[in-house]
Design a protein around this motif. Sequence first.
Motif, PDB file in Angstrom:
ATOM      1  N   PRO A  59       0.833  -1.209   0.000  1.00  0.00           N
ATOM      2  CA  PRO A  59       0.000   0.000   0.000  1.00  0.00           C
ATOM      3  C   PRO A  59       0.863   1.251   0.000  1.00  0.00           C
ATOM      4  CG  PRO A  59      -0.737  -1.562   1.673  1.00  0.00           C
ATOM      5  CD  PRO A  59       0.574  -2.069   1.172  1.00  0.00           C
ATOM      6  N   ASN A  60       0.385   2.300  -0.658  1.00  0.00           N
ATOM      7  CA  ASN A  60       1.141   3.545  -0.606  1.00  0.00           C
ATOM      8  C   ASN A  60       1.015   4.166   0.778  1.00  0.00           C
ATOM      9  OD1 ASN A  60      -1.044   5.687  -0.568  1.00  0.00           O
ATOM     10  ND2 ASN A  60      -1.598   4.658  -2.495  1.00  0.00           N
ATOM     11  N   ALA A  61       2.011   4.946   1.145  1.00  0.00           N
ATOM     12  CA  ALA A  61       2.112   5.465   2.518  1.00  0.00           C
ATOM     13  C   ALA A  61       0.890   6.285   2.920  1.00  0.00           C
ATOM     14  CB  ALA A  61       3.382   6.296   2.669  1.00  0.00           C
ATOM     15  N   MET A  62       0.395   7.117   2.019  1.00  0.00           N
ATOM     16  CA  MET A  62      -0.724   7.989   2.364  1.00  0.00           C
ATOM     17  C   MET A  62      -2.020   7.209   2.571  1.00  0.00           C
ATOM     18  SD  MET A  62       0.238  11.023   2.822  1.00  0.00           S
ATOM     19  CE  MET A  62      -1.339  11.872   2.797  1.00  0.00           C
ATOM     20  N   ALA A  63      -2.139   6.052   1.892  1.00  0.00           N
ATOM     21  CA  ALA A  63      -3.370   5.275   2.012  1.00  0.00           C
ATOM     22  C   ALA A  63      -3.527   4.681   3.394  1.00  0.00           C
ATOM     23  CB  ALA A  63      -3.381   4.169   0.972  1.00  0.00           C
ATOM     24  N   GLU A  64      -2.409   4.376   4.034  1.00  0.00           N
ATOM     25  CA  GLU A  64      -2.486   3.764   5.366  1.00  0.00           C
ATOM     26  C   GLU A  64      -2.341   4.779   6.483  1.00  0.00           C
ATOM     27  OE1 GLU A  64       0.297   0.449   5.543  1.00  0.00           O
ATOM     28  OE2 GLU A  64      -1.446  -0.857   5.295  1.00  0.00           O
ATOM     29  N   ARG A  65      -1.979   5.999   6.141  1.00  0.00           N
ATOM     30  CA  ARG A  65      -1.785   7.006   7.176  1.00  0.00           C
ATOM     31  C   ARG A  65      -3.134   7.443   7.729  1.00  0.00           C
ATOM     32  NH1 ARG A  65       2.367  11.733   6.030  1.00  0.00           N
ATOM     33  NH2 ARG A  65       3.711   9.893   6.159  1.00  0.00           N
ATOM     34  N   GLY A 138     -16.017   5.233 -14.690  1.00  0.00           N
ATOM     35  CA  GLY A 138     -16.347   3.951 -15.271  1.00  0.00           C
ATOM     36  C   GLY A 138     -15.692   2.787 -14.578  1.00  0.00           C
ATOM     37  N   SER A 139     -14.838   3.030 -13.577  1.00  0.00           N
ATOM     38  CA  SER A 139     -14.140   1.954 -12.882  1.00  0.00           C
ATOM     39  C   SER A 139     -15.050   1.314 -11.845  1.00  0.00           C
ATOM     40  CB  SER A 139     -12.892   2.502 -12.201  1.00  0.00           C
ATOM     41  OG  SER A 139     -11.984   3.026 -13.138  1.00  0.00           O
ATOM     42  N   THR A 140     -14.744   0.068 -11.532  1.00  0.00           N
ATOM     43  CA  THR A 140     -15.464  -0.620 -10.462  1.00  0.00           C
ATOM     44  C   THR A 140     -14.962  -0.132  -9.107  1.00  0.00           C
ATOM     45  OG1 THR A 140     -13.848  -2.394 -10.337  1.00  0.00           O
ATOM     46  CG2 THR A 140     -15.661  -2.680 -11.908  1.00  0.00           C
ATOM     47  N   ILE A 141     -15.679  -0.540  -8.063  1.00  0.00           N
ATOM     48  CA  ILE A 141     -15.231  -0.218  -6.708  1.00  0.00           C
ATOM     49  C   ILE A 141     -13.849  -0.820  -6.463  1.00  0.00           C
ATOM     50  CG2 ILE A 141     -15.647  -0.864  -4.289  1.00  0.00           C
ATOM     51  CD1 ILE A 141     -18.578  -0.208  -4.715  1.00  0.00           C
ATOM     52  N   THR A 142     -13.636  -2.025  -6.971  1.00  0.00           N
ATOM     53  CA  THR A 142     -12.331  -2.666  -6.784  1.00  0.00           C
ATOM     54  C   THR A 142     -11.237  -1.844  -7.446  1.00  0.00           C
ATOM     55  OG1 THR A 142     -13.418  -4.829  -6.772  1.00  0.00           O
ATOM     56  CG2 THR A 142     -11.028  -4.802  -7.069  1.00  0.00           C
ATOM     57  N   GLN A 143     -11.470  -1.384  -8.652  1.00  0.00           N
ATOM     58  CA  GLN A 143     -10.470  -0.590  -9.355  1.00  0.00           C
ATOM     59  C   GLN A 143     -10.204   0.733  -8.625  1.00  0.00           C
ATOM     60  OE1 GLN A 143     -12.620  -1.418 -13.281  1.00  0.00           O
ATOM     61  NE2 GLN A 143     -10.574  -0.861 -13.995  1.00  0.00           N
ATOM     62  N   GLN A 144     -11.255   1.367  -8.134  1.00  0.00           N
ATOM     63  CA  GLN A 144     -11.049   2.617  -7.404  1.00  0.00           C
ATOM     64  C   GLN A 144     -10.283   2.376  -6.106  1.00  0.00           C
ATOM     65  OE1 GLN A 144     -14.483   5.416  -7.367  1.00  0.00           O
ATOM     66  NE2 GLN A 144     -15.551   3.800  -8.505  1.00  0.00           N
ATOM     67  N   TYR A 145     -10.579   1.268  -5.469  1.00  0.00           N
ATOM     68  CA  TYR A 145      -9.850   0.901  -4.247  1.00  0.00           C
ATOM     69  C   TYR A 145      -8.378   0.676  -4.559  1.00  0.00           C
ATOM     70  CZ  TYR A 145      -8.080  -2.473  -0.779  1.00  0.00           C
ATOM     71  OH  TYR A 145      -7.323  -3.158   0.129  1.00  0.00           O
ATOM     72  N   VAL A 146      -8.096  -0.041  -5.638  1.00  0.00           N
ATOM     73  CA  VAL A 146      -6.707  -0.298  -6.031  1.00  0.00           C
ATOM     74  C   VAL A 146      -5.993   1.010  -6.348  1.00  0.00           C
ATOM     75  CG1 VAL A 146      -5.274  -1.262  -7.896  1.00  0.00           C
ATOM     76  CG2 VAL A 146      -7.062  -2.658  -6.824  1.00  0.00           C
ATOM     77  N   LYS A 147      -6.678   1.896  -7.045  1.00  0.00           N
ATOM     78  CA  LYS A 147      -6.081   3.189  -7.393  1.00  0.00           C
ATOM     79  C   LYS A 147      -5.751   3.983  -6.129  1.00  0.00           C
ATOM     80  CE  LYS A 147      -8.884   6.279  -8.847  1.00  0.00           C
ATOM     81  NZ  LYS A 147      -9.848   7.039  -9.690  1.00  0.00           N
ATOM     82  N   ASN A 148      -6.662   3.990  -5.170  1.00  0.00           N
ATOM     83  CA  ASN A 148      -6.457   4.770  -3.948  1.00  0.00           C
ATOM     84  C   ASN A 148      -5.442   4.127  -3.007  1.00  0.00           C
ATOM     85  OD1 ASN A 148      -8.421   6.612  -4.769  1.00  0.00           O
ATOM     86  ND2 ASN A 148     -10.070   5.556  -3.680  1.00  0.00           N
ATOM     87  N   ASN A 185     -12.739   3.465   3.225  1.00  0.00           N
ATOM     88  CA  ASN A 185     -11.773   4.025   4.177  1.00  0.00           C
ATOM     89  C   ASN A 185     -10.664   4.829   3.508  1.00  0.00           C
ATOM     90  OD1 ASN A 185     -12.338   3.377   7.016  1.00  0.00           O
ATOM     91  ND2 ASN A 185     -12.292   1.250   6.348  1.00  0.00           N
ATOM     92  N   THR A 186     -10.493   4.666   2.204  1.00  0.00           N
ATOM     93  CA  THR A 186      -9.413   5.390   1.519  1.00  0.00           C
ATOM     94  C   THR A 186      -9.922   6.520   0.630  1.00  0.00           C
ATOM     95  OG1 THR A 186      -9.455   3.751  -0.284  1.00  0.00           O
ATOM     96  CG2 THR A 186      -7.862   3.403   1.502  1.00  0.00           C
ATOM     97  N   ALA A 187     -11.181   6.489   0.264  1.00  0.00           N
ATOM     98  CA  ALA A 187     -11.714   7.504  -0.647  1.00  0.00           C
ATOM     99  C   ALA A 187     -11.673   8.886   0.001  1.00  0.00           C
ATOM    100  CB  ALA A 187     -13.150   7.149  -1.033  1.00  0.00           C
ATOM    101  N   TYR A 188     -11.555   9.903  -0.855  1.00  0.00           N
ATOM    102  CA  TYR A 188     -11.533  11.290  -0.390  1.00  0.00           C
ATOM    103  C   TYR A 188     -12.914  11.892  -0.581  1.00  0.00           C
ATOM    104  CZ  TYR A 188     -10.435  16.200   0.181  1.00  0.00           C
ATOM    105  OH  TYR A 188     -10.431  17.502   0.620  1.00  0.00           O
ATOM    106  N   TYR A 189     -13.476  12.463   0.483  1.00  0.00           N
ATOM    107  CA  TYR A 189     -14.847  12.946   0.489  1.00  0.00           C
ATOM    108  C   TYR A 189     -14.958  14.472   0.465  1.00  0.00           C
ATOM    109  CZ  TYR A 189     -16.036   8.186   1.982  1.00  0.00           C
ATOM    110  OH  TYR A 189     -16.178   6.818   2.057  1.00  0.00           O
TER     111      TYR A 189
END
Length: 746
Positions: A59-65, A138-148, A185-189
Amino acid sequence: MGRADARRAQARESRQAAKKGGIRGFFTWKKLLGTFFGIVLLGMGAFLALYLYVPVPAPNAMAERQSNVYQYSDGTVLARSNNGVNRQIVDLAQVPKQVQHAFVAAENKTFYKDQGVDFKGTTRALFNTLSGKGKQGGSTITQQYVKNYYLTQDPTVSRKLRELVISLKVDQQQSKEQILAGYINTAYYGRGASGIQAAAQAYYGIDAEDLNVSQGAYLASVLQAPSQYDWSTATDTSKRLVEERWAYTLRNMVEMGWLEESERARQKFPEPQKPKPAQGMEGQTGYLVEAVNKELDKQGISAEDREAGGWTFTLTVDKKHQRQLEKSVEKELESQLDREGNKTDATVQAGATSVDPKTGKVLAMYGGEDYVKHYVNNATRQDYQPASTFKPLVLAAALENEAKTQNGSLIGLNTVYDGTSKRPVVGSDTPFNPQNEDDRSYGPISVQKAMNSSVNSVFAQMIVDVTPAATKKTALAVGVPDKEFPERPAVSLGTMNASTWDMAGVYATLDNHGRKVTPHILQSAEHRARTVKPEAPKQQQVISRASADTVTSSLTGVVQSGSGRAASTSAYQAAGKTGTSEENKSAWFAGYTPELTTVVALFGEADGGRRQVSLTGTANSGRANGGGFPARIWADYTLGALGGGSDATFDLQDVERGEVPAPPTPSVAPSQEPTPSEKPTPSDTPSRTPSEKPTETPPSPSLPPTSSPPPVTPPTKTPTPELPPLPGEGDGQPGERPGGGGAQGE
């Protein structure tokens, strides 16, 4: 036609036939089909190689911070330390099921059935990226999760291809619940909030577990365009769009069987609250957070652990007590200071610690005027002397050791000492002859009355009678820090260093009948992977109940008819002691009721705390003694913290060698106290002058009691004065100097 013409015609026909045959031979259907399958096989091979080559990265550092949350004892948020991001990861089980479904309905209705990718949407996104149209959905939730969680937001072809491959792998390796939890938990709101918990707080001021379906649908909708769809800043068009998105989400939930149509019809658009400023370290917040962090270090939660984030730290601090303490300091001190126009006022710093005497929990703390302006925590600093607030411990040591006066009498509340100012102590290898407040001599005076008036000469002799070494042992046992603690007669006047935190523990131990009370501010520390609940400090009997209760008995007299009269009221029973250090550099009031122990102090500092200066002239009120501002702050806070008063009484037992003084009629209630400019000060309105002292001087430093002690009776609320009020009675604290003299104290 001649032969030559025939040959030319034949050659021309041959060329044309060859030309036609070559083109047709190259574009035959077999060759075209073969080429197509070749390209497909080549693409499949390339994708297979890519699939095998591209691993699921860390995971990238910011995603787990995550941020850390500091909260009051009732669970309300005190502060968040962002660590670069406002996020608090929560388990999916903490998110209501309908809110989970709202996110799926808004973003990816086939989420629970698909393989983690949307090839059509991904192809469209790749085309748009190549054609320069930028990032597309157009991405799935899984793809957005992977991106984030694993990648970046860069709209590049290579990132999109990696996203595709990793999404397939993640869908195989993780459950749908894990993926959905990671996504929300990773998405930006927007509003600086990353993750659903921070978003729930930012938009609705509640935790994620308390979201309803309408609120969840809004948060799911706002993900499409966080800045555009934030209701507080949205244009009319954007408001219309986000409402449509919200309605679309709810319709999809009905379609998927996750929401009844009748329930959908009852939903109203949940307008979020207005944005609030991020909670920072201003005011008292920074001091409280700093105090907690110091305690966390002792519990094995290091700065590195905290940097990773995700912790919820619950303090012992009671929000109502904390607010009351801040109000009392503002009312009784800050509102009367002119920090800009008065040089003395600019140097004044207040500190206070209030604890539960039964548990040691810190209920309130005052660290200074503002953490961002004054970083030194005045509640925990140990660079000032506690002055005459130490005198009760001299008495406690005398009682504990059954010490005797120079003429062999047991020391108790009725023991008579020589209260002559500047009288040299007897029996000490170290010469010491302290001056009393205003250089006043009292002649023969009981220990009780000497405590009331804080007579320096009496306690200087008493510590010699007990021995400084024995006194130090008792003092350390009840909680005085072992720091610059000289074993000399002058220590009777509190010449060691201590903080309000330290002295709150000391006085709470007296309040707790001699069972050790250790102040602590951390109630619990919780993390998804670890929970720490500190054990309550053990309460050992460090001095006898008889000694502790006898000291408490003595200190009720200080409040009732001595230097602590500003803390006296009929609303509660109280015991306490004033103190003023040498040259008026600090002023203290340490006091307690049966339910609350609080120590308040003022400090004079200059040059950013590098130099101690006199408090004299604070708010143009002459000398700042412990019976003034500190006692009034203490009284106002205690009255408010106790809800206007309390019927609790001190349960005093086995009071040794002295009577429990009958409480006199309380003076004025704290709210009726005169202002500092109206109050008499020891230095300018003494009721007696040295010339009025008794002419008879006892032949020895101490005299035996003139009569046997009367029966022990607990304090009542119908007092009669033990002594007439003496505005000049104070809390002397000269320093130990060659020749024994010193600057007069309070």
